[in-house]
Design an enzyme around this catalytic site. Structure first.
Site, mmCIF file in Angstrom:
data_model
loop_
_atom_site.group_PDB
_atom_site.id
_atom_site.type_symbol
_atom_site.label_atom_id
_atom_site.label_comp_id
_atom_site.label_asym_id
_atom_site.label_seq_id
_atom_site.Cartn_x
_atom_site.Cartn_y
_atom_site.Cartn_z
ATOM 1 C CG ASP A 105 -1.920 -0.890 1.118
ATOM 2 O OD1 ASP A 105 -2.253 -1.314 0.116
ATOM 3 O OD2 ASP A 105 -2.488 -1.383 2.530
ATOM 4 C CE1 TYR A 120 4.663 -6.251 3.620
ATOM 5 C CE2 TYR A 120 4.019 -8.623 3.715
ATOM 6 C CZ TYR A 120 3.805 -7.340 3.136
ATOM 7 O OH TYR A 120 3.407 -7.061 1.773
#
Length: 284
Positions: A63, A124
């Site tokens: 994003d 992540y």
């Protein structure tokens, strides 16, 4: 569904990183917004002196504002273009790309490789500090400041309840026709000597906003607003809880993408395209 490379083309793997601060995410968008995909595709077209834009497929779309250290993509190039530019492509991309995106490796991909569907996990890291003075100015673009003291042990206790295969609808922004079933393989938090807390989040795949929503729930536990059992109850409820905040993107970095051995790539590619259901789930 077949993913064979078209005749006359070669599949090329790119390993890359970027600072997401000034990008509107990975994927190309209308209205001229700056994206990572757009920058790399423009650079590829320029350095290969092509009239065609060769489209990238990425392991995980990030994003707006999210960073990547170990992103992976692939592109199918005509055999003659690859043959002409293979030896110098990496250096030429380095000279053409802006400084906030780098390609570190360009190589012909093994048979069956698909950057997105061959991946078996994505890892992540989310970084946050609760230091009363705030974030080190040199790290402010990559670390979130949380202005309440955080109990890392309580956050880890809560995280354990979220591991495994579940429907993460309560932690995802729904997309029409997309499943929210994921296997969360790792969710753990460690505070380093400088007081920065790094959350490691690894799963076979992630749905939209999943990592930042999970971190938002754990922060609510860490600062004492909820007990360690609360994130698990939210997960079991299966619906979005207004108390679960999607934390800001700048603390999030895609660190690594994992792939199976070369001989297993094609099988994984097919498996990942199957729509997932939980054991015992009905059709209606």
């Amino acid at each position: 569904m077949s993913d064979e490379v078209a005749d006359g083309f070669v599949r090329v793997r790119l390993d890359l990183s970027y600072d997401g601060k000034d990008f509107s995410g990975w994927a190309k968008q209308a209205a001229g917004r700056r994206t990572v995909q757009g920058e790399i595709e423009d650079a590829l077209r320029t350095v290969t002196r092509s009239s065609t834009t060769y489209e990238l497929t990425v392991a995980g779309r990030t994003d707006s504002g999210v960073h990547a250290r170990g992103q992976v993509a692939h592109v199918d190039l005509p055999v003659d273009v690859w043959a002409e530019h293979e030896e110098k492509l990496l250096k030429r991309l380095g000279g053409r790309l802006p400084r906030d995106v780098r390609v570190w490796s360009v190589a012909e991909a093994p048979s069956g490789f698909n950057a997105r569907f061959s991946a078996i996990w994505r890892r992540y890291a989310y970084r946050v500090t609760d230091h009363p003075g705030g974030v080190d100015p040199l790290l402010r673009g990559h670390v979130l400041w949380h202005d309440w003291p955080l109990d890392v042990d309580a956050m880890n206790a809560a995280a354990e309840r979220l591991l495994g295969e579940h429907d993460f609808a309560a932690y995802c922004k729904r997309r029409e026709g997309a499943t929210t079933i994921r296997t969360l393989q790792e969710l753990s938090l460690v505070r380093d000597d400088d007081g920065i807390i790094t959350a490691t989040v690894r799963a076979d795949a992630f749905c939209h906003n999943m990592v930042r929503s999970l971190i938002g729930a754990l922060l609510f536990v860490g600062d004492g607003h909820r007990g360690p059992e609360w994130p698990g109850k939210v997960l079991a409820a299966g619906v979005r809880d207004s108390a679960v905040h999607v934390v800001r993107p700048h603390g999030l970095t895609l660190e690594e993408v994992g792939y199976p051995a070369d001989e297993l790539l094609a099988a994984r590619n097919l498996e990942a395209r199957n729509r997932r259901t939980l054991p015992g789930a009905g059709c209606c």
